[in-house]
Design a protein around this motif. Structure first.
Motif, PDB file in Angstrom:
ATOM      1  N   VAL A  30     -10.739   3.557  -4.493  1.00 54.83           N
ATOM      2  CA  VAL A  30     -11.037   3.701  -5.916  1.00 54.83           C
ATOM      3  C   VAL A  30     -11.918   2.557  -6.399  1.00 54.83           C
ATOM      4  CG1 VAL A  30     -10.013   3.701  -8.193  1.00 54.83           C
ATOM      5  CG2 VAL A  30      -8.972   5.034  -6.374  1.00 54.83           C
ATOM      6  N   GLN A  79     -14.055   0.945  -4.723  1.00 55.87           N
ATOM      7  CA  GLN A  79     -15.408   1.199  -4.228  1.00 55.87           C
ATOM      8  C   GLN A  79     -16.146   2.166  -5.147  1.00 55.87           C
ATOM      9  OE1 GLN A  79     -14.361   1.912  -0.120  1.00 55.87           O
ATOM     10  NE2 GLN A  79     -16.540   1.998   0.358  1.00 55.87           N
ATOM     11  N   ALA A  93     -17.072   0.567  -8.345  1.00 54.90           N
ATOM     12  CA  ALA A  93     -18.237  -0.315  -8.233  1.00 54.90           C
ATOM     13  C   ALA A  93     -19.518   0.510  -8.224  1.00 54.90           C
ATOM     14  CB  ALA A  93     -18.134  -1.158  -6.976  1.00 54.90           C
ATOM     15  N   LYS A 149      -1.932  14.349  -8.524  1.00 58.77           N
ATOM     16  CA  LYS A 149      -2.849  13.397  -9.133  1.00 58.77           C
ATOM     17  C   LYS A 149      -4.134  14.094  -9.587  1.00 58.77           C
ATOM     18  CE  LYS A 149      -5.135   9.068  -8.169  1.00 58.77           C
ATOM     19  NZ  LYS A 149      -5.784   8.368  -7.069  1.00 58.77           N
ATOM     20  N   THR A 188     -15.244  -2.444  -0.176  1.00 58.87           N
ATOM     21  CA  THR A 188     -14.996  -2.650  -1.595  1.00 58.87           C
ATOM     22  C   THR A 188     -15.671  -3.930  -2.077  1.00 58.87           C
ATOM     23  OG1 THR A 188     -12.874  -1.574  -1.295  1.00 58.87           O
ATOM     24  CG2 THR A 188     -13.169  -2.818  -3.323  1.00 58.87           C
ATOM     25  N   ASN A 211     -18.739  -4.317  -4.704  1.00 58.36           N
ATOM     26  CA  ASN A 211     -18.600  -5.194  -5.857  1.00 58.36           C
ATOM     27  C   ASN A 211     -19.786  -6.160  -5.922  1.00 58.36           C
ATOM     28  OD1 ASN A 211     -17.189  -6.349  -8.092  1.00 58.36           O
ATOM     29  ND2 ASN A 211     -16.637  -8.041  -6.737  1.00 58.36           N
ATOM     30  N   ASN A 262     -19.265  -6.809 -13.764  1.00 62.75           N
ATOM     31  CA  ASN A 262     -17.879  -6.364 -13.683  1.00 62.75           C
ATOM     32  C   ASN A 262     -17.342  -6.871 -12.362  1.00 62.75           C
ATOM     33  OD1 ASN A 262     -16.692  -4.787 -15.753  1.00 62.75           O
ATOM     34  ND2 ASN A 262     -18.380  -3.328 -15.436  1.00 62.75           N
ATOM     35  N   ASP A 316       2.551  -0.443  -2.707  1.00 66.07           N
ATOM     36  CA  ASP A 316       3.027  -0.012  -4.020  1.00 66.07           C
ATOM     37  C   ASP A 316       2.527  -0.905  -5.139  1.00 66.07           C
ATOM     38  OD1 ASP A 316       4.949   2.213  -3.366  1.00 66.07           O
ATOM     39  OD2 ASP A 316       5.725   0.640  -2.078  1.00 66.07           O
ATOM     40  N   ILE A 317       1.831  -1.985  -4.781  1.00 63.54           N
ATOM     41  CA  ILE A 317       1.363  -2.875  -5.836  1.00 63.54           C
ATOM     42  C   ILE A 317      -0.145  -2.764  -5.972  1.00 63.54           C
ATOM     43  CG2 ILE A 317       3.263  -4.488  -5.488  1.00 63.54           C
ATOM     44  CD1 ILE A 317       1.284  -6.298  -4.064  1.00 63.54           C
ATOM     45  N   ASN A 357      -6.367  -4.276  -6.882  1.00 57.34           N
ATOM     46  CA  ASN A 357      -7.608  -4.733  -7.500  1.00 57.34           C
ATOM     47  C   ASN A 357      -7.317  -5.327  -8.874  1.00 57.34           C
ATOM     48  OD1 ASN A 357      -8.593  -1.690  -6.235  1.00 57.34           O
ATOM     49  ND2 ASN A 357      -9.333  -3.612  -5.379  1.00 57.34           N
ATOM     50  N   GLU A 389      -9.497  -6.659 -12.200  1.00 56.92           N
ATOM     51  CA  GLU A 389     -10.800  -6.847 -12.803  1.00 56.92           C
ATOM     52  C   GLU A 389     -10.808  -8.219 -13.453  1.00 56.92           C
ATOM     53  OE1 GLU A 389     -12.207  -3.510 -15.132  1.00 56.92           O
ATOM     54  OE2 GLU A 389     -13.541  -4.910 -16.179  1.00 56.92           O
ATOM     55  N   GLU A 394      -4.500  -3.262 -10.452  1.00 58.36           N
ATOM     56  CA  GLU A 394      -4.540  -1.802 -10.492  1.00 58.36           C
ATOM     57  C   GLU A 394      -4.766  -1.241  -9.101  1.00 58.36           C
ATOM     58  OE1 GLU A 394      -7.541  -0.803 -13.407  1.00 58.36           O
ATOM     59  OE2 GLU A 394      -5.975   0.257 -14.494  1.00 58.36           O
ATOM     60  N   ASN A 395      -4.748   0.076  -9.027  1.00 56.40           N
ATOM     61  CA  ASN A 395      -5.073   0.797  -7.798  1.00 56.40           C
ATOM     62  C   ASN A 395      -4.118   0.464  -6.655  1.00 56.40           C
ATOM     63  OD1 ASN A 395      -7.242   1.707  -9.218  1.00 56.40           O
ATOM     64  ND2 ASN A 395      -8.682   0.297  -8.258  1.00 56.40           N
ATOM     65  N   THR A 396      -2.909   0.946  -6.747  1.00 57.86           N
ATOM     66  CA  THR A 396      -2.020   0.783  -5.604  1.00 57.86           C
ATOM     67  C   THR A 396      -2.527   1.702  -4.503  1.00 57.86           C
ATOM     68  OG1 THR A 396      -0.535   2.608  -6.076  1.00 57.86           O
ATOM     69  CG2 THR A 396      -0.111   0.552  -7.219  1.00 57.86           C
ATOM     70  N   ARG A 397      -2.209   1.335  -3.287  1.00 53.28           N
ATOM     71  CA  ARG A 397      -2.704   2.136  -2.167  1.00 53.28           C
ATOM     72  C   ARG A 397      -2.148   3.557  -2.239  1.00 53.28           C
ATOM     73  NH1 ARG A 397      -2.980   1.278   4.220  1.00 53.28           N
ATOM     74  NH2 ARG A 397      -4.396   3.027   4.529  1.00 53.28           N
ATOM     75  N   ASP A 434      -3.958   5.491  -4.821  1.00 53.87           N
ATOM     76  CA  ASP A 434      -5.293   5.834  -4.343  1.00 53.87           C
ATOM     77  C   ASP A 434      -5.239   6.904  -3.274  1.00 53.87           C
ATOM     78  OD1 ASP A 434      -6.343   3.975  -5.928  1.00 53.87           O
ATOM     79  OD2 ASP A 434      -7.384   2.850  -4.368  1.00 53.87           O
ATOM     80  N   GLN A 441       3.435  -9.541  -4.991  1.00 50.67           N
ATOM     81  CA  GLN A 441       2.889  -9.237  -6.304  1.00 50.67           C
ATOM     82  C   GLN A 441       2.650 -10.530  -7.089  1.00 50.67           C
ATOM     83  OE1 GLN A 441       5.552  -6.595  -8.293  1.00 50.67           O
ATOM     84  NE2 GLN A 441       3.905  -5.431  -9.217  1.00 50.67           N
TER      85      GLN A 441
END
Lengths: 488, 263, 492
Positions: free
Chosen positions: A270, A272, A275, A386, C74, C78, C92, C112-113, C116, C118, C128-131, C134, C397
């Motif tokens: 996500v 990625q 970005a 989802k 990732t 970025n 960003n 679970d945590i 990412n 920002e 954000e974005n737990t595995r 995602d 975490q």
């Protein structure tokens, strides 16, 4: 003869201390899991209600339509009491705004990570792991145990056909294990009614189908136990073999299948995607501001050589058009960004679907996977949870932003606040706001996507079919093995 | 031995004709066995471990298929029409185990009904259990708490209650104490007198001699000799048996065997 | 009688006895080893365990490499996104939790945590974005890791091996035969436990060593600290295995029949491994009332709006002497606004801090209660021990957040340097459109890099050793129980 044999099997199961112990354990587990599930569900519902309130309150108290912040929440599903599926792993909410794309975030487990350590035990888990183990425990010596007892010889010193004997054995064991299982299951239904869990008629049907699925799954393990015990002479060996098969098919294969297939098809993360989206957005806005300044320059050029009054007049004449032009350009940019975002997401989603299909198909060599996938599909807490929500939230986002745009025009507020600096008047700020609360009565409400029972059934039909095939194979195999079974 | 020889030989209830069994691994467990057991007769198969006694009984019960020959129960081929044949036979295995979670009564009830006898009352079950010498207090106890002898008695009660004209007994006295052994022999005698044809395998020479009408000695799947009880009267059966077992008969002339040989 | 001879005789007797027990102990131990290794049970389960353990290492490695690749992609995206910008205030910047090899071997809560964050110069940071959010695909059946293999599969095998340790020997008659010799019950059961534990754990160590040796082959280099932690993870695994071994031996020494002891052990296993950890955490977790996160978020947001509303008149009342040229007026206004926003931000941060602290305290309280209750199950103790060692416990975490906060300071300084004093949310950019200076793209390397502070063995040692100690205690207690009941065991 047949009824006599069935009766004997039934008695043999029901009279054993093994049965008493397992019946008590299973009942406790089943009832406990549903009880905890109801608590969790109620918890989720009250949280959901509060959040809904907060969300509409936030809209109400916004300083203007341009500043409205809206959040859409995933609605708790009463069926997650039985099959929690991905409920705890998938984000609960998404911002709804014209600026950001829809993205579910803050999964229950990421908010309350403590519960992620051991995860939640739902009924599907108990059926998948515990009941299947118990089914094996009652069948591993169904045939070779009777050989060891000498009862097989004794029984077949009478004129009993093997086919009939096997059929009776299967039905006896099946009745002996499945009927008692219905008792705690019915108690759970009672619990649902006592706690007034809001269930629609369709939900009841789904629960019935889930119970049916569970029975099918347990039946498979009964068949498997019979098969292995008809293929071996010693019950100690069949027990060990069955345990190994159980560990493999219940605990290992689903994981391996999904892990390997999942890693065969790499999918963008996500972060990625975000970005990439941001890069595109940036580029679009850069282009926008460039073309904006170009058009300004052009307009200035047009006014070149005019007197101050002429300029004013020219400006007055064209200002509206210019504004419209700029506005159209901005809209275009927004549209482009949204389109690109969706395209990227769609691409990723397609890859993900491909990955998931592959992973599921590989893991389906284990009936435990079939069971879990079918259960999740039935309860609609499956992998599409989802994307389903995100899709419906996107639709909602379009409706919502359109409504807000419209309201903005109606109330004539532009984005942000206006700062004008004038050498004469100094700085003045126009917030363009009214102090009244916004009238939110007309705000479109988000409604959770609805999966029809037929669709849910449709998606689980493969797994129902697979389980049935597995059962038929087991039973056929047992039949062949038993016809040639060496009774000595 | 109270019964008397009659001149008319009735049709045999149990009969083996050229019965031969060769296992997949090439071992010849039974070689051309021929025997007949008429109603009211007891045939004892004597032999050591691996002599082929149990194989013969398994063939009668269709647990295995013969390589050659046939096993007949009441004239019915046990391997061709097993379901029909087995209606006429009751079986007591070596080391009766039964369902450990069932009481004696439940076990008896199940197996007797399985044998097609559904008309018995509890009193009749009790009578049969009494007859085999089981104490009343044990009737409703689970089999897993039974001693070997008690289980054996329950097994015989099942056979009695099935009331079949032929009875197959596989090592019925192994592991029984002398008292139980004597009771058992008495019971078998009674059954014979009721007209049952009984085929039993045993390595208990004395009991075989005591009760049987015919004794067959098996070694390596071959029926070495078959003697009537009259023949055996006064013969040192033990020595005879040992001689057969040692394979004397094939090579040398044994004085005892010689005495028995039909002249 | 000679006074001195008494202790001597006594000593000799004692020595003799001791020597005798040791010989017996050794004999039993060796018998046990042989019996295990020659059994069908061992052959089958050894094969299965070996395959599983090696598979766990392989899949863990695969999983790690895949997440590593994803992580790098990732980061790359970025950077590319930053590089595409021409102004620092436009970027960003997202920082990402780097995957670690031990994370793949003991997954813990790492999926679970949020991974990412920002980055912002000021204010709260949200992961954000737990595995699993995602990639929900992996959430369905989760991963095949060492924790799972030891926690569930091997504990079950321990029971399969030991459920008939005592009563099985009784039913087969060997128990009577053994005790027809002069052998003490103590050395019998001690030999039995030691023999089976040594035999089985030695067997388990083979695939573990192979699996560990595979890691470098697959291109995963562990630091010496990680090796040390892995060693202790394996050690905890064996201690945990021992718990179920002694437990099953204990159960087999209080029952007469193997079938009973198996059923009993299985029920105990189901509760200890599957039920107690889950339900205790769920029940205890619900007993402590942790504030609703959404309420907190809305509280924060409302406060922000309220503060802005308060400042609004101040902004409107801003005045400058008439006649000031705009070029001069603007910076003045900007400064004024910046100051206001700074004050607001301080207040907001104070509130956020207070709320977050309250939340953290509640969470800690909840965690403490839930964990203490869950620790009645050795499976929970094991999970806590290995996830701490692997750095995938709940602490992950906190560590990620702390690292991010540390980084925020660097980032904030950097941004201040690049873009001037931040005015907290509202930025006013005056760009002179006439000036046609070619804008240069940014160089992401100028930015400070984010370093995630990994756990070290030293840090985790204290907390995880408590749990390892607890596992050893479980061993001791169950063995003591087995011992005591065997001393009174009816050998018939």
């Amino acid at each position: 003869m047949y009824t006599l044999l069935v009766q004997k099997e039934l008695k043999n199961i029901l009279l054993s201390s093994k049965f008493t112990a397992t019946f008590i354990v299973c009942s406790i587990l089943i009832i406990l899991s549903v009880f905890i599930g109801i608590q969790e569900y109620n918890n989720a519902v009250s949280q959901y209600d509060i959040n809904q309130q907060i969300a509409s309150q936030n809209i109400e108290e916004a300083n203007g339509w341009d500043r409205v912040r809206n959040i859409a929440h995933r609605k708790p599903n009463p069926l997650q009491i039985f099959v929690s599926g991905l409920h705890f792993d998938v984000g609960r909410l998404s911002n709804i705004s014209s600026r950001d794309d829809v993205k579910l975030s803050r999964s229950p487990y990421s908010d309350e990570t403590i519960f992620a350590i051991f995860r939640f035990i739902d009924l599907a888990f108990i059926v998948q792991v515990v009941l299947s183990l118990f089914a094996i425990l009652f069948t591993y010596n169904a045939i070779n145990g009777e050989r060891e007892n000498g009862t097989l010889k004794l029984a077949f010193s009478n004129s009993v056909s093997r086919a009939k004997y096997l059929l009776a054995k299967f039905s006896g064991i099946w009745l002996g294990l499945i009927i008692p299982l219905l008792i705690p299951l019915l108690v759970t239904l009672l619990l649902l009614m006592v706690y007034k869990v809001p269930l629609s008629g369709a939900d009841w049907n789904t629960i019935a189908a889930f119970f049916g699925l569970s029975m099918l799954y347990v039946t498979f393990f009964i068949g498997l136990g019979l098969l292995i015990s008809a293929l071996t002479q010693k019950s100690s060996l069949s027990f060990l073999l069955l345990l190994v098969i159980w560990i493999g098919s219940v605990l290992i294969l689903p994981r391996i299948g999904v892990m390997t297939a999942g890693q065969l098809v790499p999918v963008r993360s996500v972060a990625q995607i975000e970005a990439l989206q941001q890069a595109y957005e940036q580029q679009q806005w850069d282009e926008y501001s460039e073309s904006l300044s170009n058009s300004w320059k052009q307009r200035m050029q047009e006014m070149e050589g005019m007197t101050e009054e002429e300029r004013q007049a020219y400006r007055d004449e064209h200002e509206w058009n210019w504004m419209e032009e700029d506005d159209a350009l901005r809209r275009q940019v927004r549209e482009n960004i949204t389109k690109n975002n969706r395209l990227l997401l769609e691409e990723t989603q397609n890859r993900k679907n491909h990955q998931q299909q592959l992973a599921f198909n590989v893991s389906r060599i284990s009936p435990a996977s079939s069971f879990r996938l079918a259960a999740m599909n039935l309860a609609t807490t499956d992998i599409t949870l989802k994307s389903r929500y995100e899709e419906s939230m996107r639709t909602y986002r379009d409706i919502f932003t359109e409504y807000v745009e419209q309201k903005k025009e109606e109330t004539d507020t532009q984005g942000g606040f206006q700062i004008s600096i004038d050498s004469d008047e100094g700085v003045s700020i126009d917030f363009g706001r009214d102090d009244q609360k916004l009238d939110v009565s007309g705000v479109p409400q988000y409604t959770a996507p609805d999966v029809s029972v037929a669709a849910a059934f449709g998606r689980s039909i493969i797994d129902f079919g697979l389980l049935s095939i597995f059962i038929v194979i087991c039973f056929g195999g047992t039949f062949v093995a038993f016809i040639r079974y060496d009774m000595r | 031995m109270e019964h008397t020889e009659s001149n008319i030989t009735p049709a045999p209830m149990l009969e083996a004709r050229n019965l031969t069994k060769v296992y997949e691994d090439g071992i010849k467990a039974l070689d051309n066995l021929n025997l007949k057991v008429e109603p009211g007769k007891i045939f004892a198969m004597l032999g050591g471990n691996g002599a082929g006694k149990t194989t013969a009984i398994n063939l009668f019960l269709d647990f295995i298929q013969p390589t050659e020959g046939m096993a007949l129960i009441n004239g019915i081929n046990a391997n061709k029409e097993p379901l029909e044949a087995k209606k006429h036979v009751a079986f007591v295995s070596e080391n009766v185990q039964l369902y450990p979670n069932f009481t004696a009564m439940q076990n008896v009830d199940f197996f007797v009904r399985l044998g097609g006898k559904t008309h018995y009352s509890r009193e009749q079950y009790e009578a049969a259990l009494h007859r085999v010498g089981l104490q009343s207090s044990a009737f409703d106890k689970k089999l897993k708490d039974f001693s070997k002898g008690m289980r054996q008695k329950t097994g015989i009660a099942i056979a009695i209650l099935k009331d079949a004209p032929a009875i197959l007994l596989d090592e019925p006295t192994s592991g029984l104490d002398p008292k139980a052994g004597i009771e058992f022999i008495r019971l078998i005698g009674e059954l014979r007198n009721e007209g049952k044809a009984i085929l039993m395998s045993t390595h208990d020479i004395f009991r075989a001699k005591e009760i049987s009408d015919h004794v067959g000695i098996l070694n390596n799947g071959i029926l070495m000799a078959e003697h009537s009880s009259d023949d055996l009267r006064g013969v040192d059966l033990e020595n005879l048996y040992v001689e057969y077992m040692a394979g004397y008969m094939e090579h040398t002339e044994s004085p005892i065997a010689n005495a028995l040989k039909p002249s | 009688m000679n006074n001195r001879a008494v202790p001597l005789v006594f000593n000799l007797l004692f020595l003799n006895l001791l020597f005798n027990s040791i010989t017996m102990f050794k004999l039993i131990l060796l018998k046990e080893l042989k019996e295990i290794i020659q059994s069908n049970r061992f052959v089958i389960s050894f094969a299965v365990c070996s395959v599983l353990i090696i598979l766990a290492f392989l899949m863990g490695a695969q999983n790690y490499l895949a997440s590593q690749a994803q992580y790098e992609a990732t980061i790359q995206e970025n950077r590319a996104q930053i590089a595409a910008n021409t102004e620092w205030y436009n970027i960003n910047h997202t920082i990402t939790l780097p995957p670690q090899p031990l994370m793949a071997l003991v997954n813990g809560v790492s999926s679970d945590i949020g991974r990412n964050i920002e980055m912002r110069s000021r204010g709260e940071l949200i992961a954000e974005n737990t595995r699993f959010n995602d990639e929900p695909l992996f959430a369905i059946f989760r991963f095949l890791d060492l924790e799972f293999i030891f926690g569930i599969v091997l504990s079950l095998f321990a029971i399969i091996f030991a459920y008939d340790a005592i009563n099985g020997e009784r039913t087969s008659g060997t128990l009577k035969l053994c005790f027809s010799n002069s052998i003490s019950r103590a050395s019998f059961i001690a030999g039995k436990f030691t023999g089976s534990f040594l035999g089985l754990s030695a067997a388990l160590l083979i695939p573990i060593l192979i699996g560990a040796a595979l890691l470098p082959v697959l291109g995963i280099e562990l630091t010496s600290d990680e090796w040390l932690r892995l060693t202790f993870i394996v050690f905890s695994g064996l201690a945990y295995f021992g718990v179920f071994l002694t437990l099953a031996i204990g159960i087999s020494s209080i029952t007469r029949r193997p079938s009973t002891s198996f059923l009993l052990s299985l029920v105990v296993w189901i509760f200890a491994v599957l039920i107690i950890p889950r339900s205790s955490v769920m029940i205890a977790g619900r007993m402590v009332d942790v504030p609703n996160l959404d309420e907190i978020a809305s509280q924060k947001n409302n406060y922000r709006i309220q503060l802005f509303d308060e400042d609004r008149p101040k902004l409107q009342n801003f005045s400058i002497p008439k006649g000031t040229p705009p070029a001069k007026a603007f910076p003045l206004f900007s400064k004024f606004m910046g100051e206001l926003s700074e004050k607001r931000q301080d207040k907001i941060e104070a509130l956020e801090e207070r709320l977050n602290e309250e939340l953290e305290n509640k969470k800690r309280e909840q965690q403490k209660l839930a964990f203490s209750i869950a620790r009645i199950s050795p499976a929970a103790v094991f999970t806590f021990a290995v996830s701490r060692l692997a750095g995938t416990s709940l602490d992950l975490q906190h560590r990620f957040n702390d690292s991010a906060k540390e980084y925020q300071k660097l980032y904030s300084n950097f941004m201040e340097e690049k873009t001037g004093k931040s005015s907290g949310g509202i930025r006013i950019i005056v760009s002179d459109s006439d000036e046609q200076e070619e804008k240069k793209n940014l160089d992401p390397d100028e930015m400070p890099a984010f370093n995630f502070s990994e756990t070290s063995f030293k840090e985790t040692a204290n907390s995880s050793f408590t749990d390892i100690g607890l596992l050893l205690l479980f061993n001791l207690v169950f063995f003591g129980g087995a011992f005591a009941s065997f001393l009174r065991y009816d050998l018939r």
